[in-house]
Design a protein around this motif. Structure first.
Motif, PDB file in Angstrom:
ATOM      1  N   LYS A  36    -109.839  42.733  23.598  1.00  0.00           N
ATOM      2  CA  LYS A  36    -109.339  42.647  25.082  1.00  0.00           C
ATOM      3  C   LYS A  36    -110.035  43.029  26.268  1.00  0.00           C
ATOM      4  O   LYS A  36    -110.513  44.053  26.205  1.00  0.00           O
ATOM      5  CB  LYS A  36    -107.705  42.700  25.165  1.00  0.00           C
ATOM      6  CG  LYS A  36    -107.087  42.069  23.575  1.00  0.00           C
ATOM      7  CD  LYS A  36    -104.989  42.076  23.537  1.00  0.00           C
ATOM      8  CE  LYS A  36    -105.006  41.365  22.754  1.00  0.00           C
ATOM      9  NZ  LYS A  36    -103.173  41.893  22.386  1.00  0.00           N
ATOM     10  N   ALA A  37    -109.628  42.369  27.124  1.00  0.00           N
ATOM     11  CA  ALA A  37    -110.189  42.694  28.598  1.00  0.00           C
ATOM     12  C   ALA A  37    -109.179  44.635  28.578  1.00  0.00           C
ATOM     13  O   ALA A  37    -108.712  44.223  28.152  1.00  0.00           O
ATOM     14  CB  ALA A  37    -110.101  42.308  29.524  1.00  0.00           C
ATOM     15  N   GLY A  38    -110.875  45.236  28.987  1.00  0.00           N
ATOM     16  CA  GLY A  38    -109.916  46.714  29.093  1.00  0.00           C
ATOM     17  C   GLY A  38    -110.157  47.663  27.663  1.00  0.00           C
ATOM     18  O   GLY A  38    -109.638  49.194  27.833  1.00  0.00           O
ATOM     19  N   TYR A  39    -110.319  46.945  26.539  1.00  0.00           N
ATOM     20  CA  TYR A  39    -109.935  47.800  25.335  1.00  0.00           C
ATOM     21  C   TYR A  39    -111.880  47.902  24.906  1.00  0.00           C
ATOM     22  O   TYR A  39    -112.502  47.175  25.425  1.00  0.00           O
ATOM     23  CB  TYR A  39    -109.758  47.379  24.267  1.00  0.00           C
ATOM     24  CG  TYR A  39    -108.501  46.979  24.077  1.00  0.00           C
ATOM     25  CD1 TYR A  39    -107.743  47.825  22.780  1.00  0.00           C
ATOM     26  CD2 TYR A  39    -107.653  46.205  25.349  1.00  0.00           C
ATOM     27  CE1 TYR A  39    -106.412  47.442  22.627  1.00  0.00           C
ATOM     28  CE2 TYR A  39    -105.291  46.023  24.839  1.00  0.00           C
ATOM     29  CZ  TYR A  39    -105.055  47.061  23.074  1.00  0.00           C
ATOM     30  OH  TYR A  39    -104.272  46.795  23.401  1.00  0.00           O
TER      31      TYR A  39
ATOM     32  N   ARG B  37    -115.728  46.229  26.029  1.00  0.00           N
ATOM     33  CA  ARG B  37    -115.446  44.762  26.490  1.00  0.00           C
ATOM     34  C   ARG B  37    -116.077  45.067  27.570  1.00  0.00           C
ATOM     35  O   ARG B  37    -116.608  44.056  28.001  1.00  0.00           O
ATOM     36  CB  ARG B  37    -113.708  45.037  27.340  1.00  0.00           C
ATOM     37  CG  ARG B  37    -113.458  43.331  27.315  1.00  0.00           C
ATOM     38  CD  ARG B  37    -114.785  41.440  26.804  1.00  0.00           C
ATOM     39  NE  ARG B  37    -113.842  40.746  27.447  1.00  0.00           N
ATOM     40  CZ  ARG B  37    -112.408  39.950  27.339  1.00  0.00           C
ATOM     41  NH1 ARG B  37    -112.046  40.440  26.242  1.00  0.00           N
ATOM     42  NH2 ARG B  37    -112.443  39.093  28.154  1.00  0.00           N
ATOM     43  N   THR B  38    -116.097  45.597  28.600  1.00  0.00           N
ATOM     44  CA  THR B  38    -116.562  45.789  29.481  1.00  0.00           C
ATOM     45  C   THR B  38    -118.289  45.880  29.429  1.00  0.00           C
ATOM     46  O   THR B  38    -118.319  44.989  30.553  1.00  0.00           O
ATOM     47  CB  THR B  38    -116.571  46.768  30.670  1.00  0.00           C
ATOM     48  OG1 THR B  38    -114.884  46.855  31.083  1.00  0.00           O
ATOM     49  CG2 THR B  38    -116.932  46.869  32.158  1.00  0.00           C
ATOM     50  N   ARG B  39    -118.709  46.514  28.611  1.00  0.00           N
ATOM     51  CA  ARG B  39    -120.159  46.343  28.271  1.00  0.00           C
ATOM     52  C   ARG B  39    -120.266  44.860  27.880  1.00  0.00           C
ATOM     53  O   ARG B  39    -121.959  44.109  27.981  1.00  0.00           O
ATOM     54  CB  ARG B  39    -120.720  47.066  27.021  1.00  0.00           C
ATOM     55  CG  ARG B  39    -120.418  48.755  28.310  1.00  0.00           C
ATOM     56  CD  ARG B  39    -121.387  49.953  26.767  1.00  0.00           C
ATOM     57  NE  ARG B  39    -121.161  50.637  27.408  1.00  0.00           N
ATOM     58  CZ  ARG B  39    -120.058  51.961  27.240  1.00  0.00           C
ATOM     59  NH1 ARG B  39    -119.288  51.674  26.439  1.00  0.00           N
ATOM     60  NH2 ARG B  39    -120.358  53.140  27.730  1.00  0.00           N
ATOM     61  N   ILE B  40    -119.683  44.232  27.123  1.00  0.00           N
ATOM     62  CA  ILE B  40    -120.182  42.540  26.878  1.00  0.00           C
ATOM     63  C   ILE B  40    -120.188  41.865  27.731  1.00  0.00           C
ATOM     64  O   ILE B  40    -121.156  40.900  27.680  1.00  0.00           O
ATOM     65  CB  ILE B  40    -119.071  42.343  25.577  1.00  0.00           C
ATOM     66  CG1 ILE B  40    -119.258  43.586  23.957  1.00  0.00           C
ATOM     67  CG2 ILE B  40    -118.877  41.015  24.830  1.00  0.00           C
ATOM     68  CD1 ILE B  40    -118.371  42.928  23.458  1.00  0.00           C
ATOM     69  N   GLU B  41    -119.128  42.068  28.699  1.00  0.00           N
ATOM     70  CA  GLU B  41    -119.292  41.633  29.912  1.00  0.00           C
ATOM     71  C   GLU B  41    -120.627  41.545  30.205  1.00  0.00           C
ATOM     72  O   GLU B  41    -121.117  40.380  31.388  1.00  0.00           O
ATOM     73  CB  GLU B  41    -117.752  41.517  30.573  1.00  0.00           C
ATOM     74  CG  GLU B  41    -116.554  40.844  29.830  1.00  0.00           C
ATOM     75  CD  GLU B  41    -115.316  40.987  30.301  1.00  0.00           C
ATOM     76  OE1 GLU B  41    -115.546  42.029  31.408  1.00  0.00           O
ATOM     77  OE2 GLU B  41    -114.147  39.749  30.008  1.00  0.00           O
ATOM     78  N   GLN B  42    -120.609  41.873  31.123  1.00  0.00           N
ATOM     79  CA  GLN B  42    -122.084  43.008  31.553  1.00  0.00           C
ATOM     80  C   GLN B  42    -122.913  42.277  31.459  1.00  0.00           C
ATOM     81  O   GLN B  42    -124.271  41.963  31.791  1.00  0.00           O
ATOM     82  CB  GLN B  42    -122.148  44.559  31.870  1.00  0.00           C
ATOM     83  CG  GLN B  42    -120.794  44.677  33.222  1.00  0.00           C
ATOM     84  CD  GLN B  42    -120.801  46.213  32.884  1.00  0.00           C
ATOM     85  OE1 GLN B  42    -121.651  46.988  32.169  1.00  0.00           O
ATOM     86  NE2 GLN B  42    -120.411  46.971  34.040  1.00  0.00           N
ATOM     87  N   ALA B  43    -123.548  43.218  29.865  1.00  0.00           N
ATOM     88  CA  ALA B  43    -124.424  42.015  28.723  1.00  0.00           C
ATOM     89  C   ALA B  43    -124.771  40.585  29.215  1.00  0.00           C
ATOM     90  O   ALA B  43    -125.622  39.854  29.435  1.00  0.00           O
ATOM     91  CB  ALA B  43    -124.866  42.633  28.077  1.00  0.00           C
TER      92      ALA B  43
ATOM     93  N   HIS C   6    -111.759  34.775  20.239  1.00  0.00           N
ATOM     94  CA  HIS C   6    -110.037  35.309  19.781  1.00  0.00           C
ATOM     95  C   HIS C   6    -110.032  37.025  20.394  1.00  0.00           C
ATOM     96  O   HIS C   6    -111.392  37.177  20.052  1.00  0.00           O
ATOM     97  CB  HIS C   6    -110.510  35.290  18.690  1.00  0.00           C
ATOM     98  CG  HIS C   6    -109.943  34.412  17.481  1.00  0.00           C
ATOM     99  ND1 HIS C   6    -108.482  32.987  17.216  1.00  0.00           N
ATOM    100  CD2 HIS C   6    -110.858  33.653  16.799  1.00  0.00           C
ATOM    101  CE1 HIS C   6    -108.892  32.780  17.074  1.00  0.00           C
ATOM    102  NE2 HIS C   6    -109.992  32.438  16.306  1.00  0.00           N
ATOM    103  N   GLU C   7    -109.026  36.800  21.005  1.00  0.00           N
ATOM    104  CA  GLU C   7    -108.991  38.512  22.043  1.00  0.00           C
ATOM    105  C   GLU C   7    -107.938  39.482  21.045  1.00  0.00           C
ATOM    106  O   GLU C   7    -107.637  38.920  20.411  1.00  0.00           O
ATOM    107  CB  GLU C   7    -109.134  38.354  22.722  1.00  0.00           C
ATOM    108  CG  GLU C   7    -109.665  37.884  23.934  1.00  0.00           C
ATOM    109  CD  GLU C   7    -109.904  37.585  25.412  1.00  0.00           C
ATOM    110  OE1 GLU C   7    -110.615  38.628  25.745  1.00  0.00           O
ATOM    111  OE2 GLU C   7    -108.907  36.711  25.364  1.00  0.00           O
ATOM    112  N   VAL C   8    -108.923  40.124  19.929  1.00  0.00           N
ATOM    113  CA  VAL C   8    -107.845  41.348  19.362  1.00  0.00           C
ATOM    114  C   VAL C   8    -107.899  42.829  20.301  1.00  0.00           C
ATOM    115  O   VAL C   8    -108.354  43.107  20.908  1.00  0.00           O
ATOM    116  CB  VAL C   8    -108.559  41.508  18.374  1.00  0.00           C
ATOM    117  CG1 VAL C   8    -108.226  39.996  17.407  1.00  0.00           C
ATOM    118  CG2 VAL C   8    -109.859  41.580  18.128  1.00  0.00           C
TER     119      VAL C   8
END
Length: 301
Positions: free
Chosen positions: A206-209, A212-218, A230-232
């Motif tokens: 999930k966002a904030g876990y 996740r931030t690195r995945i979104e940036q990449a 799915h977000e876990v």
């Protein structure tokens, strides 16, 4: 009227107490000096100085022997208890410094608690069996607060950015991979690009876990938008769902070494690669206990 407590100069010293106790029980200066590995004149001076501090005579001296006074009979219990307490304090602190006593409170993100921590903790317990260890497995969003608030002595997890007031010692640098069934990841390729990943249903945290931030940036750097199926909260959950064919999981490589579900294949995620660091963290402005120092050395070593 409140009486002012005596200063340290007015209190008996440890050497004076030892001399008094030895002379009290032996009744002889020479024997007491032999027990204490001191000269007879040195013992005499210590006892006289103690009498001066206390303002009472402890022994009546004759040419042949010493006689204990009523004051000595009253003082001996206090002297023995004081010396026993000081000895106990010294022994306890020696055990504490030598990590033969104490406690250790660790906050750790839940996924790390399930994967990396057990082996490290087992090694720590082998080396320091008398340290009481408590583990708080918490959400990544809680890790920093638990350490800053001193709810725990140290924490283990991933910091997305430097946090004022915290010391961070990185002990693991990890790459991010994609895990899925052979149906979702066919072929024998060792890598998968972000553009290829964008065509697949993705399972991630999930966002904030965690990462996740690195995945979104990449993904943004690759110019793609992922299909988040799915977000876990736990990466182990993402792997279990991927093994069931519900999508492909984007996870750190090391989580697979802790025992991934059967039937999964992995691909290194490239263009760009994403890395994650794992750290042990603690407050900069607080002295770590010997037990916490030993744990930090084990993790960072």
């Amino acid at each position: 009227m409140i009486k002012t407590p005596p200063s340290l100069k007015e209190l008996p010293s440890v050497r004076q107490l030892r001399a008094f106790i030895a002379v009290y029980h032996t009744g002889n200066l020479s024997v007491a000096a032999e027990r204490l590995a001191l000269t007879q004149p040195a013992v005499t001076v210590l006892v006289r100085d103690l009498e001066t501090k206390l303002g009472v005579r402890l022994f009546d001296r004759t040419t042949r022997r010493l006689r204990r006074t009523e004051a000595a009979a009253e003082a001996i219990g206090y002297a023995e208890r004081a010396l026993a307490e000081l000895t106990a304090m010294g022994n306890t602190m020696a055990e504490f410094a030598g990590t033969r006593r104490g406690r250790l409170r660790i906050s750790v993100t839940s996924t790390v608690a399930q994967t990396l921590l057990p082996e490290k903790l087992a090694r720590f317990r082998q080396r320091h069996p008398d340290i009481k260890v408590s583990v708080d497995d918490c959400a990544p969003t809680e890790l920093v607060d638990h350490v800053l608030s001193e709810y725990s002595d140290c924490g283990v997890g991933t910091l997305e950015a430097q946090v004022p007031g915290l010391e961070e010692k990185v002990f693991l640098r990890d790459s991010v991979v994609v895990a899925g069934t052979r149906h979702d990841l066919p072929g024998e390729a060792r890598t998968i690009t972000w553009k290829q990943l964008a065509a697949l249903p993705v399972i991630t945290v999930k966002a904030g876990y965690g990462m996740r931030t690195r995945i979104e940036q990449a993904a943004a750097a690759a110019g793609v938008e992922l299909k988040l199926e799915h977000e876990v909260s736990l990466l182990t959950t993402a792997l279990a769902m991927a093994a069931a064919g519900l999508g492909v999981a984007v996870v750190p490589r090391t989580i697979l070494s802790a025992g991934a579900p059967a039937g999964l294949v992995t691909r290194a995620l490239v263009r760009p690669q994403v890395h994650r660091t794992m750290s042990v963290i603690y407050r900069k402005d607080r002295s770590l206990s010997p037990a916490a120092q030993a744990f930090v050395r084990l993790m960072a070593g």
